[in-house]
Design a protein around this motif. Structure first.
Motif, PDB file in Angstrom:
ATOM      1  N   ILE A  19       3.271   8.289  -6.630  1.00  0.00           N
ATOM      2  CA  ILE A  19       3.835   8.353  -7.995  1.00  0.00           C
ATOM      3  C   ILE A  19       4.593   7.059  -8.325  1.00  0.00           C
ATOM      4  N   SER A  20       5.361   6.559  -7.377  1.00  0.00           N
ATOM      5  CA  SER A  20       6.128   5.336  -7.670  1.00  0.00           C
ATOM      6  C   SER A  20       5.170   4.185  -7.973  1.00  0.00           C
ATOM      7  N   THR A  59      11.801   1.215   2.710  1.00  0.00           N
ATOM      8  CA  THR A  59      10.484   1.749   3.076  1.00  0.00           C
ATOM      9  C   THR A  59       9.525   1.794   1.900  1.00  0.00           C
ATOM     10  N   ASN A  60      10.054   1.933   0.678  1.00  0.00           N
ATOM     11  CA  ASN A  60       9.144   2.036  -0.468  1.00  0.00           C
ATOM     12  C   ASN A  60       9.420   0.983  -1.542  1.00  0.00           C
ATOM     13  N   GLY A  61      10.698   0.800  -1.882  1.00  0.00           N
ATOM     14  CA  GLY A  61      11.053  -0.078  -3.011  1.00  0.00           C
ATOM     15  C   GLY A  61      10.579  -1.511  -2.820  1.00  0.00           C
ATOM     16  N   ILE A  99       4.462   1.640 -11.886  1.00  0.00           N
ATOM     17  CA  ILE A  99       4.266   0.217 -12.160  1.00  0.00           C
ATOM     18  C   ILE A  99       3.538   0.074 -13.508  1.00  0.00           C
ATOM     19  N   ILE A 100       2.625   1.008 -13.762  1.00  0.00           N
ATOM     20  CA  ILE A 100       1.808   0.953 -14.972  1.00  0.00           C
ATOM     21  C   ILE A 100       2.399   1.833 -16.076  1.00  0.00           C
ATOM     22  N   ILE A 101       2.809   3.031 -15.689  1.00  0.00           N
ATOM     23  CA  ILE A 101       3.302   3.994 -16.684  1.00  0.00           C
ATOM     24  C   ILE A 101       4.623   4.585 -16.218  1.00  0.00           C
ATOM     25  N   PRO A 102       5.734   4.168 -16.841  1.00  0.00           N
ATOM     26  CA  PRO A 102       7.017   4.745 -16.435  1.00  0.00           C
ATOM     27  C   PRO A 102       7.059   6.245 -16.705  1.00  0.00           C
ATOM     28  N   ILE A 103       7.895   6.943 -15.952  1.00  0.00           N
ATOM     29  CA  ILE A 103       7.986   8.397 -16.134  1.00  0.00           C
ATOM     30  C   ILE A 103       8.938   8.705 -17.291  1.00  0.00           C
ATOM     31  N   SER A 104       8.433   9.403 -18.283  1.00  0.00           N
ATOM     32  CA  SER A 104       9.270   9.787 -19.419  1.00  0.00           C
ATOM     33  C   SER A 104      10.163  10.969 -19.025  1.00  0.00           C
ATOM     34  N   SER A 116       0.828  -1.204   0.000  1.00  0.00           N
ATOM     35  CA  SER A 116       0.000   0.000   0.000  1.00  0.00           C
ATOM     36  C   SER A 116       0.868   1.261   0.000  1.00  0.00           C
ATOM     37  N   PRO A 117       0.670   2.125  -1.011  1.00  0.00           N
ATOM     38  CA  PRO A 117       1.458   3.372  -1.033  1.00  0.00           C
ATOM     39  C   PRO A 117       1.204   4.233   0.203  1.00  0.00           C
TER      40      PRO A 117
END
Ligand code: GSH
Length: 225
Positions: free
Chosen positions: A166-167, A199-201, A171-176, A11-12
């Motif tokens: 955002i991270s 904590t996040n990765g 998962i669905i749309i990488p940041i260009s 969960s983010p």
């Protein structure tokens, strides 16, 4: 007794609380809860928080069931300094503004996609949902113009909340990098934080694997952007 966090690393919202606690050097007692399935209701959590959502933070007789309230509470109560959530009224208003932006605008866009896949078992992601994410990337990129962090030159809990959301979207749309240069620099810098992976990765990778499993195929990231 340390504060207790009912959480799930996927969960983010929970990852933002984990990141805040780590930044404060605060130990939490962790209790993992199943999410994205109503088959595993935890009775204690249900009693504490009738919504049965995570994060739910319990600190003695204080029970906080909303991520953005929880991160502010932790800094106010356990922070030696107030940089992460300034006490100055004007500075705090700017942080609050971005916390509300995450809670009311950013997170719902990302949550809609994740829930459609992991709870509703949808195999295709609608173009509307994808546009909602790219619009959000554009907005956050604009917020970050001439800034190192979401609110200015200092890291705050608004960054923790926004980066965990955002991270999850990546998962669905990488940041260009070409389209959203400020956003990609901010995100890259976050990944270099010493406590980022733990904590996040780690939780993000678990969610990524679940999304792939639910889609029943590798994600076609390139087609999404
Ligand atoms: N507004 C809440 C949202 C919490 C939330 O939706 N948590 C999700 C995980 S990200 C959850 O607990 N889902 C399980 C469910 O809704 O049954 C917050 O910001 O803390």
């Amino acid at each position: 007794m340390p504060p207790k966090l009912y959480y799930n690393a996927m969960s983010p919202r929970c990852r933002a609380v984990l990141m805040t606690a780590k930044a404060l050097g605060l130990e939490l007692e962790l209790e993992e809860i199943h999410v994205y399935s109503k088959d595993h209701l935890d009775e204690t959590l249900q009693r504490l928080n009738p919504k049965h959502t995570v994060p739910t933070l319990v600190d003695n007789d204080v029970v906080i069931c909303e991520c953005h309230a929880a991160v502010g509470y932790l800094v106010d109560k356990y922070g030696d300094e107030d940089n992460l959530y300034p006490k100055d009224q004007n500075e705090r208003a700017l942080v609050d503004q971005k916390l509300h932006f995450d809670a009311e605008n950013l997170f719902p866009r990302v949550d809609a996609i994740i829930r459609s896949i992991v709870e509703e078992n949808e195999k295709e992601i609608s173009t509307d949902k994808i546009s909602a994410i790219t619009e959000a990337y554009k907005l956050v990129d604009a917020f970050l113009e001439d800034k190192t962090y979401i609110v200015g030159d200092s890291l705050t809990i608004a960054d923790f909340c926004c980066v965990t959301t955002i991270s999850t979207a990546t998962i669905i749309i990488p940041i260009s990098t070409e389209k959203y240069p400020n956003l990609s620099t901010w995100y890259r810098n976050f990944k270099n934080l010493e406590y980022y992976e733990k904590t996040n990765g780690d939780g993000l990778n678990k969610l990524d694997a679940l999304v792939e499993l639910k889609l029943g195929r590798p994600k076609t990231k390139e087609l999404c952007d």
